[in-house]
Design a protein around this motif. Structure first.
Motif, PDB file in Angstrom:
ATOM      1  N   LEU A  84       0.794  -1.017  -0.322  1.00  0.00           N
ATOM      2  CA  LEU A  84       0.263   0.019   0.365  1.00  0.00           C
ATOM      3  C   LEU A  84       1.354   1.524   0.114  1.00  0.00           C
ATOM      4  O   LEU A  84       1.877   1.567   0.781  1.00  0.00           O
ATOM      5  CB  LEU A  84      -0.693   0.223   0.951  1.00  0.00           C
ATOM      6  CG  LEU A  84      -1.793  -1.197   1.675  1.00  0.00           C
ATOM      7  CD1 LEU A  84      -1.275  -2.461   1.867  1.00  0.00           C
ATOM      8  CD2 LEU A  84      -3.226  -0.498   2.359  1.00  0.00           C
ATOM      9  N   ILE A  85       0.585   2.100  -1.007  1.00  0.00           N
ATOM     10  CA  ILE A  85       1.367   3.389  -0.694  1.00  0.00           C
ATOM     11  C   ILE A  85       0.418   4.637   0.300  1.00  0.00           C
ATOM     12  O   ILE A  85      -1.294   4.720  -0.373  1.00  0.00           O
ATOM     13  CB  ILE A  85       0.990   4.044  -2.051  1.00  0.00           C
ATOM     14  CG1 ILE A  85       1.147   3.250  -3.327  1.00  0.00           C
ATOM     15  CG2 ILE A  85       2.673   5.693  -2.077  1.00  0.00           C
ATOM     16  CD1 ILE A  85       2.279   2.924  -3.413  1.00  0.00           C
ATOM     17  N   GLU A  86       0.891   5.471   1.182  1.00  0.00           N
ATOM     18  CA  GLU A  86       0.592   6.097   1.799  1.00  0.00           C
ATOM     19  C   GLU A  86       0.548   7.644   1.506  1.00  0.00           C
ATOM     20  O   GLU A  86       1.274   7.831   1.262  1.00  0.00           O
ATOM     21  CB  GLU A  86       1.506   6.048   3.132  1.00  0.00           C
ATOM     22  CG  GLU A  86       1.355   5.426   4.391  1.00  0.00           C
ATOM     23  CD  GLU A  86      -0.153   4.781   5.504  1.00  0.00           C
ATOM     24  OE1 GLU A  86      -1.163   5.188   5.442  1.00  0.00           O
ATOM     25  OE2 GLU A  86      -0.132   3.316   5.744  1.00  0.00           O
ATOM     26  N   ASP A  94       0.584  -5.281   4.503  1.00  0.00           N
ATOM     27  CA  ASP A  94      -0.963  -5.647   4.420  1.00  0.00           C
ATOM     28  C   ASP A  94      -0.779  -7.274   4.352  1.00  0.00           C
ATOM     29  O   ASP A  94      -1.031  -7.666   3.281  1.00  0.00           O
ATOM     30  CB  ASP A  94      -1.846  -4.499   4.416  1.00  0.00           C
ATOM     31  CG  ASP A  94      -3.253  -5.601   4.853  1.00  0.00           C
ATOM     32  OD1 ASP A  94      -3.494  -6.005   4.749  1.00  0.00           O
ATOM     33  OD2 ASP A  94      -3.966  -4.404   5.215  1.00  0.00           O
ATOM     34  N   THR A 112      -4.224   2.171  -3.798  1.00  0.00           N
ATOM     35  CA  THR A 112      -3.542   3.394  -2.625  1.00  0.00           C
ATOM     36  C   THR A 112      -3.215   4.661  -3.316  1.00  0.00           C
ATOM     37  O   THR A 112      -2.373   5.830  -3.453  1.00  0.00           O
ATOM     38  CB  THR A 112      -3.422   2.757  -1.137  1.00  0.00           C
ATOM     39  OG1 THR A 112      -2.172   1.697  -2.398  1.00  0.00           O
ATOM     40  CG2 THR A 112      -4.141   1.556  -0.509  1.00  0.00           C
TER      41      THR A 112
ATOM     42  N   ASP B   9     -11.221   9.918   3.568  1.00  0.00           N
ATOM     43  CA  ASP B   9     -10.202   9.990   4.960  1.00  0.00           C
ATOM     44  C   ASP B   9     -10.693  10.863   6.318  1.00  0.00           C
ATOM     45  O   ASP B   9     -10.133  10.215   7.302  1.00  0.00           O
ATOM     46  CB  ASP B   9      -8.911  11.219   3.959  1.00  0.00           C
ATOM     47  CG  ASP B   9      -8.214  10.888   2.659  1.00  0.00           C
ATOM     48  OD1 ASP B   9      -8.363   9.462   3.140  1.00  0.00           O
ATOM     49  OD2 ASP B   9      -7.328  11.627   2.357  1.00  0.00           O
ATOM     50  N   ARG B  32      -2.528   4.798   8.527  1.00  0.00           N
ATOM     51  CA  ARG B  32      -3.964   5.246   7.346  1.00  0.00           C
ATOM     52  C   ARG B  32      -4.700   3.661   5.959  1.00  0.00           C
ATOM     53  O   ARG B  32      -5.987   3.839   5.566  1.00  0.00           O
ATOM     54  CB  ARG B  32      -3.873   6.825   6.267  1.00  0.00           C
ATOM     55  CG  ARG B  32      -4.090   7.477   8.461  1.00  0.00           C
ATOM     56  CD  ARG B  32      -5.274   7.281   9.091  1.00  0.00           C
ATOM     57  NE  ARG B  32      -5.244   8.080  10.109  1.00  0.00           N
ATOM     58  CZ  ARG B  32      -5.006   7.690  11.238  1.00  0.00           C
ATOM     59  NH1 ARG B  32      -4.225   6.790  11.884  1.00  0.00           N
ATOM     60  NH2 ARG B  32      -5.465   8.804  12.524  1.00  0.00           N
ATOM     61  N   ALA B  33      -3.857   4.061   4.880  1.00  0.00           N
ATOM     62  CA  ALA B  33      -4.147   3.678   3.946  1.00  0.00           C
ATOM     63  C   ALA B  33      -4.385   1.924   3.797  1.00  0.00           C
ATOM     64  O   ALA B  33      -5.680   1.293   4.121  1.00  0.00           O
ATOM     65  CB  ALA B  33      -2.561   3.210   2.494  1.00  0.00           C
ATOM     66  N   SER B  34      -3.760   1.573   5.397  1.00  0.00           N
ATOM     67  CA  SER B  34      -4.920  -0.063   5.291  1.00  0.00           C
ATOM     68  C   SER B  34      -6.143   0.308   5.854  1.00  0.00           C
ATOM     69  O   SER B  34      -6.975  -0.784   5.629  1.00  0.00           O
ATOM     70  CB  SER B  34      -3.158  -0.644   6.294  1.00  0.00           C
ATOM     71  OG  SER B  34      -4.169  -2.306   6.342  1.00  0.00           O
ATOM     72  N   LYS B  36      -8.184   2.576   6.231  1.00  0.00           N
ATOM     73  CA  LYS B  36      -9.012   3.256   5.267  1.00  0.00           C
ATOM     74  C   LYS B  36      -9.709   1.468   4.471  1.00  0.00           C
ATOM     75  O   LYS B  36     -11.090   1.760   3.801  1.00  0.00           O
ATOM     76  CB  LYS B  36      -8.496   3.938   4.997  1.00  0.00           C
ATOM     77  CG  LYS B  36      -9.545   5.297   3.587  1.00  0.00           C
ATOM     78  CD  LYS B  36      -8.549   6.348   2.666  1.00  0.00           C
ATOM     79  CE  LYS B  36      -9.833   6.154   1.701  1.00  0.00           C
ATOM     80  NZ  LYS B  36      -9.225   7.317   1.005  1.00  0.00           N
ATOM     81  N   ARG B  37      -9.234   1.450   4.071  1.00  0.00           N
ATOM     82  CA  ARG B  37      -9.452  -0.276   3.451  1.00  0.00           C
ATOM     83  C   ARG B  37     -10.136  -1.354   4.384  1.00  0.00           C
ATOM     84  O   ARG B  37     -11.221  -1.489   3.516  1.00  0.00           O
ATOM     85  CB  ARG B  37      -8.044  -0.963   3.021  1.00  0.00           C
ATOM     86  CG  ARG B  37      -7.264  -0.885   1.488  1.00  0.00           C
ATOM     87  CD  ARG B  37      -6.567  -1.690   0.346  1.00  0.00           C
ATOM     88  NE  ARG B  37      -7.515  -3.033   0.211  1.00  0.00           N
ATOM     89  CZ  ARG B  37      -6.856  -4.508   0.943  1.00  0.00           C
ATOM     90  NH1 ARG B  37      -6.108  -3.874   1.877  1.00  0.00           N
ATOM     91  NH2 ARG B  37      -7.636  -4.825   0.536  1.00  0.00           N
ATOM     92  N   ARG B  38      -9.829  -1.014   4.973  1.00  0.00           N
ATOM     93  CA  ARG B  38     -10.595  -2.240   6.237  1.00  0.00           C
ATOM     94  C   ARG B  38     -11.999  -1.485   6.199  1.00  0.00           C
ATOM     95  O   ARG B  38     -13.061  -2.444   6.795  1.00  0.00           O
ATOM     96  CB  ARG B  38      -9.730  -2.350   7.797  1.00  0.00           C
ATOM     97  CG  ARG B  38      -8.215  -2.953   7.676  1.00  0.00           C
ATOM     98  CD  ARG B  38      -8.368  -4.375   7.057  1.00  0.00           C
ATOM     99  NE  ARG B  38      -9.141  -5.404   7.735  1.00  0.00           N
ATOM    100  CZ  ARG B  38      -9.009  -6.627   6.853  1.00  0.00           C
ATOM    101  NH1 ARG B  38      -9.061  -6.174   5.652  1.00  0.00           N
ATOM    102  NH2 ARG B  38      -9.655  -7.952   7.822  1.00  0.00           N
TER     103      ARG B  38
END
Lengths: 190, 275
Positions: A84-86, A94, A112, B9, B32-34, B36-38
């Protein structure tokens, strides 16, 4: 011309050959990052990075979690994790459920990346036998990114790029021999 | 910038804040990326009609909130995942613990328990199980209930058996469970040496001293400051000369505790070398 921050390349069956062909042709001076997500068996990680790094002067490495994404680097998604890209342009890993029977899933990285890079993103989907990545292309385009698919005529396995063309309204369809030129032209200092 | 997920977001931050204030669960240090996906996944799985409804249920419905925590955290796990790591546990780490009269192991983020049973099998084969105790903890009470049942899908046993063999196992893996319809029920003997308990790595403190702490594929969901805090918690909970084992993509390098730890072998295992 607009500045690009990242090119994300996704592929499955038949995509490694394409990468091996185009990587030597990509200019070592490109001013963006390249992130590669390919489906493969577990435990082949170092092999893939080695294989690709022999073909380019660009720095090739497996993406580490929390690593800052640098221009002129080629990052490979490790096997068996989603990449994933933040928003701060670092990587996250993940180990959640497989998506489209795949981990890493191309959709996850494309989506992402679309969130983080917006219109400074290019996504390219190569040869493969499932539709992982197509939803990601749709997201990338929605956020203003450029989306590309391999010409199915030139693909070993046509399903993945065909689905991309059918469903994702890609910005362009490229033959293998056109890809490196296209990619180099995305850089402001080719 | 437009959004690709279903949850924006801003909505992610609203939920994090709600959950902290109303339920005391702190997700502020999660990547946050993970996350947000969850949240987007949970929103569509549960077929919420609006963000307002999702938020209301999360805030006010305690039964739903349990489900929320289970959905937001990643609970994917397997037995003998990364056989090379379990090989190292079997050959090097666990035999070294034999000198202790009593072995305490903390498995942090144990999820549905597959790793706990894997470790118990190794301890049994090394004849250490009788003097060992595995403290298996997770943030999530629902997965702990599953873990304490010791029943896993029978359909997984072929792949777990392959992992077990790749990790140096020489017994018949099926001797550890009895098939019951589509479930494999693991021997009670293995479970007798496990203690299941909720523990939140973000907010709970050290509760014992251990000779081995395993926390694999949990830190990847945390941001750097939270990772460092949790590593310090492990440091406080580990005896001198104890071992810390992380997931294949995790490291203690660059963390505040790295100076007093020495890497062991090629797997992600470190030994505490001074207090």
């Amino acid at each position: 011309m607009r500045k690009i921050d990242a090119l994300v390349i996704g592929g499955s069956a038949g995509s490694l050959d394409v990468l091996l062909k185009i990587l030597p042709e990509i200019s070592p001076n490109i001013d963006f990052s390249i992130i590669i997500v390919v489906h493969r068996k577990q435990g082949m990680d170092s092999l893939l990075s080695d294989l690709l790094s022999y073909r380019t002067e660009l720095k090739v490495k497996e993406a580490d979690e929390k690593e800052k994404i640098l221009k002129g680097h080629v990052y490979i998604a490790p096997s068996d994790y989603h990449l994933l890209i933040e928003k701060d342009f670092t990587f996250s890993l993940d180990y959640s459920e497989k998506i489209n029977y795949s981990r890493p899933s191309i959709d996850v990285t494309f989506q992402t990346a679309a969130d983080a890079y917006g219109d400074r993103l290019v996504c390219l989907l190569l040869s493969g036998s499932n539709a992982d990545g197509v939803n990601g292309l749709i997201s990338a385009k929605k956020n203003g990114g450029i989306t590309l698919a391999q010409d199915p005529e030139s693909a070993q396995v046509t399903y993945m790029p065909e689905q991309a063309i059918l469903r994702a309204n890609v910005s362009a369809v490229l033959k293998i021999e056109e890809m490196a030129n296209y990619i180099n032209s995305l850089s402001l200092n080719p | 910038m437009s959004q690709t997920g279903i949850i924006s977001d801003e909505e992610v931050e609203i939920l994090i804040n709600d959950v902290l204030e109303h339920h005391g669960y702190d997700f502020t240090g999660y990547s946050r990326a993970s996350l947000k996906r969850r949240l987007s996944r949970l929103y569509s799985l549960d077929k919420h009609l609006s963000f307002a409804e999702f938020r209301y249920k999360t805030l006010n419905d305690d039964v739903y909130f349990k489900h929320f925590v289970e959905g937001v955290t990643v609970n994917v796990t397997e037995m003998f995942r990364d056989p090379a790591f379990y090989q190292m546990l079997r050959k090097q780490i666990l035999p070294n613990l034999n000198t202790y009269p009593f072995i305490r192991i903390w498995l942090a983020g144990c999820s549905t328990g597959e790793e706990a049973y894997s470790i118990a099998i190794l301890l049994k084969e090394l004849n250490l199980l009788h003097k060992s105790l595995i403290y298996a903890t997770d943030i999530n009470p629902t997965v702990l209930e599953k873990a304490s049942l010791g029943m896993f899908p029978l359909s997984q046993m072929k792949s777990y058996s392959e992992n077990y063999i790749a990790a140096g196992g020489i017994k018949d893996f099926s001797s550890y469970y009895s098939a019951n319809y589509n479930l494999a029920k693991f021997d009670e003997e293995l479970k007798r040496k496990m203690i299941f308990s909720t523990h939140n790595l973000v907010s709970d403190r050290s509760f014992n001293e251990f000779q081995l702490i395993l926390c694999r594929n949990v830190l990847i969901y945390f941001d750097r400051p939270l990772q460092f805090r949790v590593l310090q918690l492990f440091d406080q909970s580990l005896e001198n000369l104890g071992y810390l084992a992380l997931g294949t993509k995790e490291t203690i390098d660059f963390s505040p505790i790295s100076a007093t730890y020495k890497k062991v072998g090629t797997e992600k295992v470190w030994r505490k070398v001074s207090a």
